[in-house]
Write an enzyme that holds these catalytic residues in place. Structure first.
Site, short mmCIF file in Angstrom:
data_model
loop_
_atom_site.label_atom_id
_atom_site.label_comp_id
_atom_site.label_asym_id
_atom_site.label_seq_id
_atom_site.Cartn_x
_atom_site.Cartn_y
_atom_site.Cartn_z
N HIS A 1 0.76 -1.13 0.10
CA HIS A 1 0.21 -0.33 0.33
C HIS A 1 1.21 1.60 -0.24
O HIS A 1 0.96 1.32 1.09
CB HIS A 1 -0.76 -0.19 1.02
N HIS B 1 -9.42 0.82 -1.16
CA HIS B 1 -9.53 1.66 0.17
C HIS B 1 -11.39 1.70 0.70
O HIS B 1 -11.75 2.22 0.27
CB HIS B 1 -9.13 3.66 0.10
N GLU C 1 -11.12 3.20 6.06
CA GLU C 1 -10.08 4.17 6.89
C GLU C 1 -10.93 5.44 7.72
O GLU C 1 -10.90 5.65 8.91
CB GLU C 1 -9.44 4.41 5.69
N HIS D 1 1.16 4.60 -2.23
CA HIS D 1 1.13 5.63 -3.65
C HIS D 1 1.94 6.30 -4.04
O HIS D 1 3.28 6.91 -3.28
CB HIS D 1 -0.22 6.18 -3.12
N ASP E 1 1.48 7.36 2.48
CA ASP E 1 2.41 7.97 1.60
C ASP E 1 3.09 8.63 2.49
O ASP E 1 3.38 9.57 2.96
CB ASP E 1 1.11 9.38 1.43
N1 ADE Z 1 -4.83 8.89 -1.57
C1 ADE Z 1 -3.44 9.08 -1.01
N2 ADE Z 1 -3.24 8.06 0.24
C2 ADE Z 1 -4.58 8.09 0.55
C3 ADE Z 1 -5.25 7.71 1.51
N3 ADE Z 1 -4.25 7.46 2.79
N4 ADE Z 1 -6.18 7.34 1.59
C4 ADE Z 1 -7.44 7.66 0.27
N5 ADE Z 1 -6.99 8.10 -0.49
C5 ADE Z 1 -5.41 7.96 -0.74
ZN ZN Z 2 -3.91 4.65 1.48
#
Ligand code: ADE
Ligand code: ZN
Length: 335
Positions: free
Chosen positions: A14, A194, A197, A16, A276
């Protein structure tokens, strides 16, 4: 314990790639592409990375992505991430990219994917890091836009193993993309999304039943529904959990409150990931260290995160077997 974590073979599921854009590289790219940034220095930009929730992060994240313009930029971005992987003993990574973030501002799909894929190929050859690429649809955009994006992905089927769903979870439930995910599956793409969250446990249930996902990204809100947790354990449905991300975006107040260890001990197939890392303060090792500082974990439990990730990965059985052996050999060498 930190030395054990540093040496532990890791698998990331996971990440990005746009979220690995460090302020220093962002400044270099902006200079190269003659783009203005409303900050004086990379340090000043980094200081602005204080978020209240997912949306406050996404606003800054999409702004940062504007610095990415050319194939070389996407190559440099991906290569910088792979060097971090090498440093952290990441042996395999499955990375997300968000083509709509780029195509919507006039950058060709081809430019994005070529830059990323050529860095991933070099990563395999020069760093011996295997990888897969997953294309995410931005869920705040329309179903039609997702279908257009899928049509482009079909042209690059050899380079893209699956599709995912990211961006603002609130107000954009899985059912909005049920049809496009069905089309994607018909074309042979694996699916992830996703869910849970910031959004409710119902989104996890719907991602599984309506989108046919092989893994749930985040999924930490599953604890709000006992029957769902039982189902996740029974089906070994993997959750790609991102501990530092969850603290930065205030999904949990503190790492001590994070439920990843509780889920692991219940038998949920949880994995540790960085999401990220340029925005959330750490890559894979940092995430493992943060969890182990807040929760007492054995070597076996730490290794279990990697074993879960190997099982959940989109690689073949032979490679999975070889990676499991790397982890058990490492465990045996230190215990
Ligand atoms: N895009 C990048 N990081 C994200 C995250 N944690 N949740 C949703 N979209 C994303
Ligand atoms: Zn993510």
């Amino acid at each position: 314990m930190n030395a054990f974590i540093q040496g532990l073979p890791k698998v990331e599921l996971h990440l990005h790639i746009e979220g690995s854009l460090e302020p220093e590289l962002l400044f270099n790219l902006a200079k190269r592409n003659q783009i203005d940034i409303p900050y004086d220095s990379p340090e000043a930009l980094r200081k602005a990375y204080e978020f209240d929730d997912l949306q406050s992060f996404l606003d800054i994240y999409y702004q940062g992505a504007n610095a990415l313009q050319t194939e070389q930029d996407f190559y440099d971005l991906t290569w910088a991430y792979l060097e971090r992987c090498q440093h952290d003993n990441v042996i395999h990574t499955e990375i997300f990219f968000d083509p709509q973030t780029h195509t919507d501002r006039g950058i060709a799909f081809d430019t994005v994917i070529k830059g990323i894929v050529s860095a991933l190929k070099d990563g395999q050859q020069k760093l011996e890091i295997s990888s897969q690429l997953i294309m995410c649809f931005l869920r705040h955009l329309s179903e039609e836009a997702a279908i257009e994006t899928l049509k482009q992905a079909i042209l690059y089927k050899d380079d893209i193993v699956g599709v995912g769903l990211d961006s603002s979870e609130q107000g954009h439930p899985p059912e909005k993309f049920a049809r496009v995910f069905e089309m994607a599956r018909e074309h042979g793409f694996l699916t992830v999304a996703h869910a849970g969250e910031e959004g409710p446990a119902q989104n996890i249930i719907d991602a599984i039943s309506m989108l046919g996902v092989s893994r749930v990204d985040h999924g930490v809100r599953c604890v709000d529904n006992e029957a769902l947790v039982a189902q996740l354990i029974e089906s070994r449905m993997p959750l790609t959990v991102c501990p530092l991300s969850n603290i930065k975006l205030r999904v949990f107040d503190e790492m001590q409150d994070h439920n990843i260890v509780e889920l692991l001990r219940k038998g949920v197939a949880v994995t540790i990931n960085s999401d990220d890392p340029a925005y959330f303060g750490g890559y894979m090792t940092d995430n493992f260290v943060a969890v182990s500082q807040a929760h007492l974990l054995t070597h076996e439990e730490l290794a279990q995160f990697t074993l879960n990730a190997i099982d959940a990965s989109f690689i073949g059985d032979t490679q999975k077997q070889a990676y499991r052996k790397k982890v058990t050999d490492y465990l045996n060498s230190v215990v």
